[in-house]
Design an enzyme around this catalytic site. Structure first.
Site, PDB file in Angstrom:
ATOM      1  N   LYS A  10      75.720  38.045  80.543  1.00 38.29           N
ATOM      2  CA  LYS A  10      75.264  38.530  79.245  1.00 38.29           C
ATOM      3  C   LYS A  10      73.764  38.251  79.013  1.00 38.29           C
ATOM      4  O   LYS A  10      73.164  37.406  79.696  1.00 38.29           O
ATOM      5  CB  LYS A  10      76.092  37.852  78.146  1.00 38.29           C
ATOM      6  CG  LYS A  10      77.586  38.193  78.202  1.00 38.29           C
ATOM      7  CD  LYS A  10      78.309  37.585  76.998  1.00 38.29           C
ATOM      8  CE  LYS A  10      79.784  37.896  77.017  1.00 38.29           C
ATOM      9  NZ  LYS A  10      80.441  37.432  75.757  1.00 38.29           N
ATOM     10  N   TYR A  50      83.355  47.020  73.415  1.00 39.74           N
ATOM     11  CA  TYR A  50      84.086  45.993  72.672  1.00 39.74           C
ATOM     12  C   TYR A  50      84.895  46.572  71.504  1.00 39.74           C
ATOM     13  O   TYR A  50      85.203  45.846  70.552  1.00 39.74           O
ATOM     14  CB  TYR A  50      83.111  44.940  72.153  1.00 39.74           C
ATOM     15  CG  TYR A  50      82.691  43.892  73.184  1.00 39.74           C
ATOM     16  CD1 TYR A  50      83.639  43.014  73.751  1.00 39.74           C
ATOM     17  CD2 TYR A  50      81.370  43.746  73.564  1.00 39.74           C
ATOM     18  CE1 TYR A  50      83.255  42.037  74.658  1.00 39.74           C
ATOM     19  CE2 TYR A  50      80.977  42.757  74.482  1.00 39.74           C
ATOM     20  CZ  TYR A  50      81.933  41.915  75.017  1.00 39.74           C
ATOM     21  OH  TYR A  50      81.560  40.941  75.916  1.00 39.74           O
ATOM     22  N   PHE A  58      83.086  38.834  63.699  1.00 33.83           N
ATOM     23  CA  PHE A  58      81.914  38.598  64.547  1.00 33.83           C
ATOM     24  C   PHE A  58      81.450  39.861  65.282  1.00 33.83           C
ATOM     25  O   PHE A  58      80.546  39.793  66.113  1.00 33.83           O
ATOM     26  CB  PHE A  58      82.198  37.471  65.553  1.00 33.83           C
ATOM     27  CG  PHE A  58      83.398  37.716  66.435  1.00 33.83           C
ATOM     28  CD1 PHE A  58      83.309  38.521  67.564  1.00 33.83           C
ATOM     29  CD2 PHE A  58      84.622  37.128  66.135  1.00 33.83           C
ATOM     30  CE1 PHE A  58      84.413  38.747  68.378  1.00 33.83           C
ATOM     31  CE2 PHE A  58      85.739  37.346  66.948  1.00 33.83           C
ATOM     32  CZ  PHE A  58      85.623  38.167  68.065  1.00 33.83           C
ATOM     33  N   ARG A  86      88.532  34.018  85.339  1.00 32.03           N
ATOM     34  CA  ARG A  86      88.688  33.352  84.040  1.00 32.03           C
ATOM     35  C   ARG A  86      88.643  31.832  84.180  1.00 32.03           C
ATOM     36  O   ARG A  86      88.089  31.134  83.327  1.00 32.03           O
ATOM     37  CB  ARG A  86      89.963  33.828  83.349  1.00 32.03           C
ATOM     38  CG  ARG A  86      89.806  35.294  82.923  1.00 32.03           C
ATOM     39  CD  ARG A  86      91.020  35.848  82.243  1.00 32.03           C
ATOM     40  NE  ARG A  86      91.212  35.301  80.906  1.00 32.03           N
ATOM     41  CZ  ARG A  86      90.515  35.668  79.833  1.00 32.03           C
ATOM     42  NH1 ARG A  86      89.553  36.581  79.936  1.00 32.03           N
ATOM     43  NH2 ARG A  86      90.771  35.145  78.655  1.00 32.03           N
ATOM     44  N   THR A  92      86.387  30.578  76.236  1.00 36.73           N
ATOM     45  CA  THR A  92      85.413  31.406  75.484  1.00 36.73           C
ATOM     46  C   THR A  92      84.420  30.538  74.726  1.00 36.73           C
ATOM     47  O   THR A  92      83.217  30.808  74.716  1.00 36.73           O
ATOM     48  CB  THR A  92      86.175  32.301  74.479  1.00 36.73           C
ATOM     49  OG1 THR A  92      87.123  33.081  75.214  1.00 36.73           O
ATOM     50  CG2 THR A  92      85.228  33.227  73.729  1.00 36.73           C
ATOM     51  N   ARG A 103      80.769  28.538  81.732  1.00 35.30           N
ATOM     52  CA  ARG A 103      80.432  28.400  80.310  1.00 35.30           C
ATOM     53  C   ARG A 103      80.107  26.961  79.937  1.00 35.30           C
ATOM     54  O   ARG A 103      79.236  26.725  79.099  1.00 35.30           O
ATOM     55  CB  ARG A 103      81.556  28.974  79.451  1.00 35.30           C
ATOM     56  CG  ARG A 103      81.534  30.510  79.430  1.00 35.30           C
ATOM     57  CD  ARG A 103      82.806  31.059  78.897  1.00 35.30           C
ATOM     58  NE  ARG A 103      82.768  32.499  78.627  1.00 35.30           N
ATOM     59  CZ  ARG A 103      83.852  33.257  78.514  1.00 35.30           C
ATOM     60  NH1 ARG A 103      85.057  32.712  78.659  1.00 35.30           N
ATOM     61  NH2 ARG A 103      83.751  34.545  78.261  1.00 35.30           N
ATOM     62  N   ASN A 113      77.841  33.149  75.140  1.00 37.59           N
ATOM     63  CA  ASN A 113      78.663  32.402  76.102  1.00 37.59           C
ATOM     64  C   ASN A 113      78.485  32.871  77.542  1.00 37.59           C
ATOM     65  O   ASN A 113      79.335  32.645  78.389  1.00 37.59           O
ATOM     66  CB  ASN A 113      80.126  32.370  75.661  1.00 37.59           C
ATOM     67  CG  ASN A 113      80.772  33.738  75.645  1.00 37.59           C
ATOM     68  OD1 ASN A 113      80.102  34.746  75.826  1.00 37.59           O
ATOM     69  ND2 ASN A 113      82.069  33.772  75.439  1.00 37.59           N
ATOM     70  N   HIS A 116      81.296  37.410  80.586  1.00 39.90           N
ATOM     71  CA  HIS A 116      82.548  38.020  80.133  1.00 39.90           C
ATOM     72  C   HIS A 116      83.377  38.309  81.372  1.00 39.90           C
ATOM     73  O   HIS A 116      82.822  38.630  82.423  1.00 39.90           O
ATOM     74  CB  HIS A 116      82.273  39.337  79.402  1.00 39.90           C
ATOM     75  CG  HIS A 116      83.500  40.191  79.229  1.00 39.90           C
ATOM     76  ND1 HIS A 116      84.392  39.994  78.207  1.00 39.90           N
ATOM     77  CD2 HIS A 116      84.008  41.189  79.991  1.00 39.90           C
ATOM     78  CE1 HIS A 116      85.384  40.849  78.333  1.00 39.90           C
ATOM     79  NE2 HIS A 116      85.172  41.591  79.408  1.00 39.90           N
ATOM     80  N   GLU A 127      87.738  48.419  81.893  1.00 36.71           N
ATOM     81  CA  GLU A 127      86.369  47.917  81.807  1.00 36.71           C
ATOM     82  C   GLU A 127      85.547  48.322  83.026  1.00 36.71           C
ATOM     83  O   GLU A 127      84.366  48.661  82.904  1.00 36.71           O
ATOM     84  CB  GLU A 127      86.386  46.395  81.619  1.00 36.71           C
ATOM     85  CG  GLU A 127      86.942  46.014  80.250  1.00 36.71           C
ATOM     86  CD  GLU A 127      87.052  44.508  80.014  1.00 36.71           C
ATOM     87  OE1 GLU A 127      87.378  44.131  78.881  1.00 36.71           O
ATOM     88  OE2 GLU A 127      86.807  43.715  80.952  1.00 36.71           O
TER      89      GLU A 127
END
Ligand code: CMP
Length: 139
Positions: A10, A50, A58, A86, A92, A103, A113, A116, A127
């Site tokens: 990100k 998203y 948010f 993950r 998260t 993270r 964070n 993704h 995705e």
């Protein structure tokens, strides 16, 4: 089984020049980058990607953050890639992420964070298709 998952580095992370550091953690964790490109998302791109979160409080902050700078979108391949990615990312919320996870090491906050990753086979498929054509994925 060998799976593919979708991953993003990100803007909070690309801004801090962490692309290589994060890819290294993914590769050392057993995943292989089989597609990768750097994109600057428009707000519309981020809203579309998203869309599942559009009713969340948010959402505005998420769309702003994701369109605030470059993102590296990737397809990762490997044994149980979805769950493995993950695990490597951690929770998260970085305050809840396990030691040694991406993270825990790099994220600034729940909104910033750093990465993704898809949460299930169906979302991985969607995705990946949002950002890549089959021709761009080279295993
Ligand atoms: P990600 O895995 O990209 O999926 C949705 C994102 O929304 C999530 O990571 C977080 O970055 C963000 N997010 C989730 N909860 C919050 C929150 N309470 N405040 C701000 N951002 C959030």
């Amino acid at each position: 089984a060998i799976e593919r998952t979708f991953s993003m580095i990100k803007p909070d992370a690309t801004r801090r020049n962490l692309t290589g550091a994060i890819v290294k953690m993914l590769e050392e964790g057993g995943l292989r980058v089989v597609a990768s490109k750097r994109v600057w998302m428009s707000k519309r791109d981020a809203e579309g990607f998203y869309a599942v979160h559009k009713e969340r409080p948010f959402f505005g902050e998420l769309v702003e953050g994701m369109s605030s700078g470059p993102t590296v979108v990737q397809v990762l391949e490997g044994e149980n890639a979805i769950a493995r990615n993950r695990e490597l990312m951690g929770a998260t919320n970085p305050t809840q992420a396990a030691d040694g996870t991406i993270r825990k090491v790099h994220a600034l906050s729940i909104g910033e964070n750093s990465v993704h990753g898809s949460d299930a086979p169906e979302t991985a498929k969607e995705e990946i298709a949002y950002w890549f054509s089959e021709l761009e994925i080279v295993g």
